[in-house]
Scaffold this active site. Sequence first.
Site, PDB file in Angstrom:
ATOM      1  N   ASP A 175       0.841  -1.203   0.000  1.00 14.17           N
ATOM      2  CA  ASP A 175       0.000   0.000   0.000  1.00 14.17           C
ATOM      3  C   ASP A 175       0.885   1.265   0.000  1.00 14.17           C
ATOM      4  OD1 ASP A 175      -2.204   1.641   0.254  1.00 14.17           O
ATOM      5  OD2 ASP A 175      -2.799   0.925   2.232  1.00 14.17           O
ATOM      6  N   VAL A 213       1.444  -7.918   6.715  1.00 13.40           N
ATOM      7  CA  VAL A 213       1.084  -7.514   8.083  1.00 13.40           C
ATOM      8  C   VAL A 213      -0.211  -8.194   8.554  1.00 13.40           C
ATOM      9  CG1 VAL A 213       0.374  -5.524   9.468  1.00 13.40           C
ATOM     10  CG2 VAL A 213       2.288  -5.322   7.908  1.00 13.40           C
TER      11      VAL A 213
HETATM   12  P1  ADP Z   1      -1.551  -6.928   4.009  1.00 15.78           P
HETATM   13  O1  ADP Z   1      -1.811  -5.852   5.039  1.00 15.78           O
HETATM   14  O2  ADP Z   1      -2.738  -7.161   3.091  1.00 15.78           O
HETATM   15  O3  ADP Z   1      -1.013  -8.166   4.617  1.00 15.78           O
HETATM   16  P2  ADP Z   1       1.117  -6.108   3.072  1.00 15.78           P
HETATM   17  O4  ADP Z   1       1.436  -4.974   2.184  1.00 15.78           O
HETATM   18  O5  ADP Z   1       1.649  -6.100   4.459  1.00 15.78           O
HETATM   19  O6  ADP Z   1      -0.482  -6.248   3.030  1.00 15.78           O
HETATM   20  O7  ADP Z   1       1.588  -7.450   2.370  1.00 15.78           O
HETATM   21  C1  ADP Z   1       0.954  -8.013   1.250  1.00 15.78           C
HETATM   22  C2  ADP Z   1       1.987  -8.627   0.330  1.00 15.78           C
HETATM   23  O8  ADP Z   1       2.569  -7.596  -0.481  1.00 15.78           O
HETATM   24  C3  ADP Z   1       3.154  -9.291   1.046  1.00 15.78           C
HETATM   25  O9  ADP Z   1       3.402 -10.537   0.406  1.00 15.78           O
HETATM   26  C4  ADP Z   1       4.322  -8.324   0.808  1.00 15.78           C
HETATM   27  O10 ADP Z   1       5.563  -8.998   0.777  1.00 15.78           O
HETATM   28  C5  ADP Z   1       3.967  -7.794  -0.564  1.00 15.78           C
HETATM   29  N1  ADP Z   1       4.600  -6.539  -1.020  1.00 15.78           N
HETATM   30  C6  ADP Z   1       5.147  -5.528  -0.299  1.00 15.78           C
HETATM   31  N2  ADP Z   1       5.599  -4.562  -1.119  1.00 15.78           N
HETATM   32  C7  ADP Z   1       5.334  -4.966  -2.399  1.00 15.78           C
HETATM   33  C8  ADP Z   1       5.556  -4.425  -3.701  1.00 15.78           C
HETATM   34  N3  ADP Z   1       6.151  -3.248  -3.882  1.00 15.78           N
HETATM   35  N4  ADP Z   1       5.159  -5.151  -4.783  1.00 15.78           N
HETATM   36  C9  ADP Z   1       4.538  -6.340  -4.633  1.00 15.78           C
HETATM   37  N5  ADP Z   1       4.291  -6.903  -3.441  1.00 15.78           N
HETATM   38  C10 ADP Z   1       4.688  -6.232  -2.341  1.00 15.78           C
END
Ligand code: ADP
Length: 168
Positions: free
Chosen positions: A34, A120
């Site tokens: 995000d 997260v």
């Molecule tokens: P959530 O709160 O839905 O768990 P997160 O952002 O913490 O969302 O994690 C969701 C997934 O996105 C994880 O597998 C994380 O490693 C991945 N992620 C983080 N940054 C990126 C990015 N720039 N591109 C693709 N995936 C990402």
Amino acid sequence: MMKIEVICGDITQLEVCAIVNAANCTLLGGGGVDGAIHRAAGPDLLEACRKFNGCQTGEARITPGFRLPAKFVIHTPGPVWHGGTRREPELLRACYENSLTLAEENNCRSLAFPCISTGVYGYPKQAAAEIALAAVLSWKNKLPEKVIFCCFSERDAEIYRSLLAEKL
Ligand code: ADP
């Protein structure tokens, strides 16, 4: 037949019609993917998201991509993992289905998903990938023609690749 690709990389860099954001219910940005999407898209994205006044878990909203190579961002808050007793599987599936619906309604030929809820929010990775793939494989409409699972680690990508090898 829809084309499915699994890649390992940064979803903000993808030249696709729409990327999906694993958002939270405020839609006002956060950490993980995000935060990366908001940084890369620029401040107009936050302004566009404010207008929705939030979004419930499992639902989805679409905005322009602003400075991103992607034309659109589809924002969907995934479920927080509470052990599987709070309709997490159903809500996660709804994230994928509602994102596919918005992509179709906006004539998107290509759509990229991150691994929603598996950062997260703590959803077990294998179980989440099974739901993601099942939702996409059940999608029988013409658009999107191509779905990319954009994993952020080789380990995640391996989960999707082995599931795909089983199912196809
Ligand atoms: P959530 O709160 O839905 O768990 P997160 O952002 O913490 O969302 O994690 C969701 C997934 O996105 C994880 O597998 C994380 O490693 C991945 N992620 C983080 N940054 C990126 C990015 N720039 N591109 C693709 N995936 C990402």
